[in-house]
Design an enzyme around this catalytic site. Structure first.
Site, mmCIF file in Angstrom:
data_model
loop_
_atom_site.group_PDB
_atom_site.id
_atom_site.type_symbol
_atom_site.label_atom_id
_atom_site.label_comp_id
_atom_site.label_asym_id
_atom_site.label_seq_id
_atom_site.Cartn_x
_atom_site.Cartn_y
_atom_site.Cartn_z
ATOM 1 N N LYS A 29 0.848 -1.213 0.000
ATOM 2 C CA LYS A 29 0.000 0.000 0.000
ATOM 3 C C LYS A 29 0.873 1.248 0.000
ATOM 4 O O LYS A 29 1.918 1.281 0.676
ATOM 5 C CB LYS A 29 -0.924 -0.029 1.224
ATOM 6 C CG LYS A 29 -1.993 1.063 1.246
ATOM 7 C CD LYS A 29 -2.902 0.929 2.469
ATOM 8 C CE LYS A 29 -4.026 1.941 2.486
ATOM 9 N NZ LYS A 29 -4.898 1.798 3.684
ATOM 10 N N SER A 104 -9.778 1.548 2.610
ATOM 11 C CA SER A 104 -8.958 2.344 1.719
ATOM 12 C C SER A 104 -7.871 1.555 0.989
ATOM 13 O O SER A 104 -7.310 2.053 0.027
ATOM 14 C CB SER A 104 -8.285 3.471 2.511
ATOM 15 O OG SER A 104 -7.415 2.957 3.502
ATOM 16 N N SER A 128 -9.875 -0.765 6.764
ATOM 17 C CA SER A 128 -9.309 -0.630 5.420
ATOM 18 C C SER A 128 -8.586 -1.845 4.865
ATOM 19 O O SER A 128 -8.260 -1.861 3.678
ATOM 20 C CB SER A 128 -8.378 0.575 5.371
ATOM 21 O OG SER A 128 -9.160 1.733 5.282
#
Ligand code: GLN
Length: 421
Positions: A29, A104, A128
């Protein structure tokens, strides 16, 4: 741009070392620092930021022999549930075309679901890792607070968040957790562990008690509940039993979460001031003008909304009314879970109360987006571990089963999830 747009930056960082992740590709990420590779947090503010060091989890991936194939798309600074607040465009859901991949960490889950990486790392402040895992039909683990180092993770709301693995199977997610877990002198909240996780994915749920909190099932869509109940039935056929438990405090959890997360964000994001980080602007003159100009240009709408609300919640005169109240609610959530674990080994619910949204659906209605986090945020408020494992599909896309464990009891949720998959 690939069809899924799972990556903001592609890399090919091969490891010189050999270990449990030999031959495995991992996507990371883009809020996790990678030395020499830009780390944008999905924000125009950090479009050109290149960290001078690796996050601890990235060093551990390299030590374990992994190849890092890229930095994945995400909601800006982790603020969102759809990966649509990214400054680098939306990500497609490979398991439900036309729909969001969740957020996310949507890029990380989409990369795994599309086979663009074997494994991925996300971060979970309020869901997330679990939300995108559920929406993309893969496995995601949010570790107990303190199990995985946050050193090198760009902070959104640091009292809530953990880095966690996303993978196609429970066993491979557990193996990645084993690689990244453990104490770190750079993060004083971490603790030493010699626990193993991959071997816990043995599917043995004989005699296990699964607590089902009515509050987290009642609010979910019928089609989601149908899949959830079918998965519970299958656990019972394998020797588990279910009991009803109650978590009355979860009624306040979304409100408490957003007050705390926005308050911490307003403080954490103050460093993006155009001096140390941020784009050059034409603004001249005094400090306030240039600070404001950089933040006007560098931050997206959702990030601005949260900084404003968080600053308000912390301001003199309102602090007791909002921030302190939210902390009280947080303590209540923690206590509710402790009581529920007196009669259950794990607590089960749908990961998300809804199927994946259509792209664009939630952008004009932030409140609707916040409410979709109802089942995931209580876990972060209580700092507990949780896993999302695929549990069937509705017409709109995949459904996830969330299993919550007691602090540092990742092995039990891994075991239960492996029986459910
Ligand atoms: N959707 C939640 C939020 O927007 C959770 C995000 C996260 O876990 N980073 O805050």
């Amino acid at each position: 741009m690939s069809e899924t747009n799972a990556f903001i930056t592609r890399t090919d960082i091969e490891s010189d070392d050999s270990g449990p992740l030999d031959g495995q590709t991992v996507a990371v990420k883009d809020n996790i620092s990678t030395k020499g590779v830009r780390t944008t947090c999905g924000s125009a503010m950090l479009e050109e930021y290149v960290p001078p060091y690796d996050a601890t989890v990235v060093s551990k991936l390299k030590d374990a022999g992994a190849t890092i194939v890229g930095k994945t798309n995400m909601d800006e600074f982790g603020m969102g549930t759809t990966t649509e607040t990214s400054a680098f465009g939306a990500t497609e859901n490979p398991a439900a075309p036309g729909r969001v991949p969740g957020g996310s960490s949507g890029g990380s889950a989409a990369a795994v679901a599309a086979g663009e990486a074997d494994l991925a790392l996300g971060s979970d402040t309020g869901g997330s890792v679990r939300c995108p895992a559920a929406f993309c039909g893969v496995v995601g683990i949010k570790p107990t607070y303190g199990l995985v180092s946050r050193y090198g993770l760009v902070a959104y709301a640091n009292s809530l968040e953990q880095i966690g693995p996303i993978a196609p199977t429970v066993e491979s997610a557990a193996q990645l957790l084993e690689v990244i877990a453990g104490d770190d002198s750079h993060d004083a909240t971490t603790r030493e562990t010699d626990a193993t996780y991959a071997d816990a994915a043995d599917g043995d749920v004989d005699g296990l008690t699964v607590g089902v909190p009515t509050e987290l099932v009642d609010g979910a869509d019928d089609a989601v509940v149908e899949q959830f109940e079918a998965t519970l039935d299958s656990l019972c056929e394998q020797g588990a039993e279910t009991v009803e438990v109650s978590l009355p405090s979860v009624e306040t959890a979304v409100q408490a979460y957003y007050v705390i997360a926005m308050s911490e964000a307003s403080s954490n994001l103050a460093r993006f001031d155009g001096v140390r980080y941020g784009p050059d602007t034409e603004a001249e003159g005094n400090w306030n003008d240039s600070f404001a100009a950089v933040r006007e240009e560098g931050f997206g709408e959702e990030v601005k909304r949260r900084i404003l609300l968080g600053t308000y919640a912390l301001s003199a005169g309102y602090h007791d009314k909002y921030y302190k109240k939210a902390q009280d609610a947080r303590a209540w959530v923690r206590q509710d879970f402790a009581e529920a674990f007196e009669s259950a080994d794990v607590i089960a619910s749908p990961t998300m109360p809804v199927a994946p949204f259509e792209r664009g659906e939630s952008l004009d209605d932030p409140l609707q987006m916040y409410l979709a986090d109802a089942n995931t945020v209580p876990v972060n408020l209580a700092n507990l571990p949780a896993i999302s494992v695929p549990a069937g599909e509705t017409e709109e896309g995949p459904v996830g089963l969330q299993l919550v464990g007691e602090a540092f009891d990742e092995r039990t949720i891994i075991r239960t999830a492996s029986a459910a998959e």
